[in-house]
Design a protein around this motif. Structure first.
Motif, short mmCIF file in Angstrom:
data_model
loop_
_atom_site.label_atom_id
_atom_site.label_comp_id
_atom_site.label_asym_id
_atom_site.label_seq_id
_atom_site.Cartn_x
_atom_site.Cartn_y
_atom_site.Cartn_z
N TYR A 60 0.83 -1.20 0.00
CA TYR A 60 0.00 0.00 0.00
C TYR A 60 0.87 1.26 0.00
O TYR A 60 0.63 2.20 -0.76
CB TYR A 60 -0.92 0.00 1.23
CG TYR A 60 -1.79 1.22 1.33
CD1 TYR A 60 -2.88 1.39 0.50
CD2 TYR A 60 -1.53 2.20 2.28
CE1 TYR A 60 -3.67 2.52 0.59
CE2 TYR A 60 -2.31 3.33 2.38
CZ TYR A 60 -3.38 3.47 1.53
OH TYR A 60 -4.16 4.59 1.62
N GLY A 61 1.90 1.27 0.83
CA GLY A 61 2.80 2.42 0.87
C GLY A 61 3.55 2.59 -0.43
O GLY A 61 3.74 3.72 -0.91
N GLY A 62 3.99 1.49 -1.04
CA GLY A 62 4.66 1.57 -2.33
C GLY A 62 3.76 2.11 -3.41
O GLY A 62 4.19 2.90 -4.27
N ASN A 63 2.49 1.71 -3.37
CA ASN A 63 1.53 2.22 -4.35
C ASN A 63 1.31 3.72 -4.16
O ASN A 63 1.23 4.47 -5.14
CB ASN A 63 0.21 1.47 -4.23
CG ASN A 63 -0.77 1.86 -5.31
OD1 ASN A 63 -0.40 2.35 -6.36
ND2 ASN A 63 -2.05 1.65 -5.05
N LYS A 64 1.23 4.16 -2.92
CA LYS A 64 1.05 5.59 -2.65
C LYS A 64 2.25 6.40 -3.15
O LYS A 64 2.09 7.47 -3.73
CB LYS A 64 0.82 5.85 -1.15
CG LYS A 64 -0.53 5.45 -0.67
CD LYS A 64 -1.57 6.35 -1.28
CE LYS A 64 -2.92 6.08 -0.73
NZ LYS A 64 -3.94 6.95 -1.27
N VAL A 65 3.45 5.90 -2.92
CA VAL A 65 4.66 6.59 -3.40
C VAL A 65 4.67 6.62 -4.91
O VAL A 65 5.00 7.65 -5.52
CB VAL A 65 5.93 5.91 -2.82
CG1 VAL A 65 7.18 6.43 -3.51
CG2 VAL A 65 6.00 6.12 -1.32
N TYR A 66 4.32 5.51 -5.53
CA TYR A 66 4.28 5.46 -7.00
C TYR A 66 3.27 6.47 -7.57
O TYR A 66 3.56 7.20 -8.50
CB TYR A 66 3.92 4.05 -7.46
CG TYR A 66 3.70 3.94 -8.94
CD1 TYR A 66 4.78 4.00 -9.82
CD2 TYR A 66 2.43 3.80 -9.48
CE1 TYR A 66 4.59 3.90 -11.19
CE2 TYR A 66 2.22 3.70 -10.83
CZ TYR A 66 3.31 3.75 -11.69
OH TYR A 66 3.11 3.67 -13.03
N GLN A 67 2.07 6.51 -6.97
CA GLN A 67 1.05 7.46 -7.43
C GLN A 67 1.53 8.90 -7.21
O GLN A 67 1.27 9.77 -8.03
CB GLN A 67 -0.27 7.23 -6.68
CG GLN A 67 -0.92 5.91 -7.00
CD GLN A 67 -1.39 5.84 -8.43
OE1 GLN A 67 -1.73 6.84 -9.06
NE2 GLN A 67 -1.39 4.62 -8.98
N TRP A 68 2.21 9.16 -6.10
CA TRP A 68 2.68 10.51 -5.80
C TRP A 68 3.75 10.94 -6.79
O TRP A 68 3.73 12.07 -7.27
CB TRP A 68 3.22 10.53 -4.37
CG TRP A 68 3.70 11.87 -3.93
CD1 TRP A 68 2.95 13.00 -3.74
CD2 TRP A 68 5.06 12.22 -3.65
NE1 TRP A 68 3.75 14.02 -3.34
CE2 TRP A 68 5.06 13.57 -3.27
CE3 TRP A 68 6.25 11.53 -3.66
CZ2 TRP A 68 6.22 14.25 -2.93
CZ3 TRP A 68 7.40 12.21 -3.31
CH2 TRP A 68 7.37 13.55 -2.95
N THR A 69 4.69 10.04 -7.13
CA THR A 69 5.73 10.40 -8.07
C THR A 69 5.19 10.49 -9.50
O THR A 69 5.71 11.26 -10.30
CB THR A 69 6.89 9.38 -8.03
OG1 THR A 69 6.39 8.08 -8.29
CG2 THR A 69 7.58 9.42 -6.69
N LYS A 70 4.18 9.72 -9.81
CA LYS A 70 3.59 9.76 -11.14
C LYS A 70 2.85 11.08 -11.38
O LYS A 70 2.87 11.61 -12.49
CB LYS A 70 2.63 8.58 -11.31
CG LYS A 70 2.14 8.39 -12.73
CD LYS A 70 1.35 7.11 -12.86
CE LYS A 70 -0.09 7.39 -12.73
NZ LYS A 70 -0.94 6.26 -13.03
N ASN A 71 2.23 11.61 -10.35
CA ASN A 71 1.47 12.86 -10.49
C ASN A 71 2.35 14.09 -10.47
O ASN A 71 1.90 15.18 -10.78
CB ASN A 71 0.41 12.95 -9.39
CG ASN A 71 -0.69 11.95 -9.59
OD1 ASN A 71 -0.94 11.50 -10.69
ND2 ASN A 71 -1.36 11.59 -8.51
N LYS A 72 3.60 13.98 -10.05
CA LYS A 72 4.48 15.16 -9.99
C LYS A 72 5.02 15.52 -11.34
O LYS A 72 5.18 14.91 -12.25
CB LYS A 72 5.64 14.90 -9.05
CG LYS A 72 5.26 15.26 -7.65
CD LYS A 72 6.49 15.27 -6.80
CE LYS A 72 6.43 16.53 -5.96
NZ LYS A 72 7.56 16.77 -5.19
#
Length: 96
Positions: A84-96
């Motif tokens: 879950y944390g990895g997915n959140k980091v991935y989504q955060w970096t993808k949106n930047k």
């Protein structure tokens, strides 16, 4: 007057169908995980007879806490939280 073209309508219908398929798939996966986790985490008694509460010295005084392992549930919890944390980091970096 506004008219919807046939191709635009077909595209919206296909998008709705794929969204519904994705939601059904997500529901089935989540339901399977919810059913299997309690079944897989049922504690078993210690090998060698007894109920797991008798000490190895044979005094007969039960040890509190029993023989329930916490490793299986803990590792599942840590794995899911890491994913879950990895997915959140991935989504955060993808949106930047």
């Amino acid at each position: 007057m506004f008219m919807i073209s046939k191709s635009n309508f077909d595209t919206k219908e296909i998008n709705i169908q794929t969204t519904m398929k994705r939601q059904i798939y997500n529901f089935v996966v989540l339901f399977t995980i919810m059913v299997l986790c309690p079944v897989l985490s049922i504690a078993q008694p210690k090998p060698g007879g007894g109920n797991g509460n008798t000490p190895p010295d044979g005094s007969g005084t039960p040890i509190s806490g029993g023989g329930a392992p916490i490793d299986g549930g803990l590792s599942i919890l840590l794995t899911i939280s890491a994913l879950y944390g990895g997915n959140k980091v991935y989504q955060w970096t993808k949106n930047k």
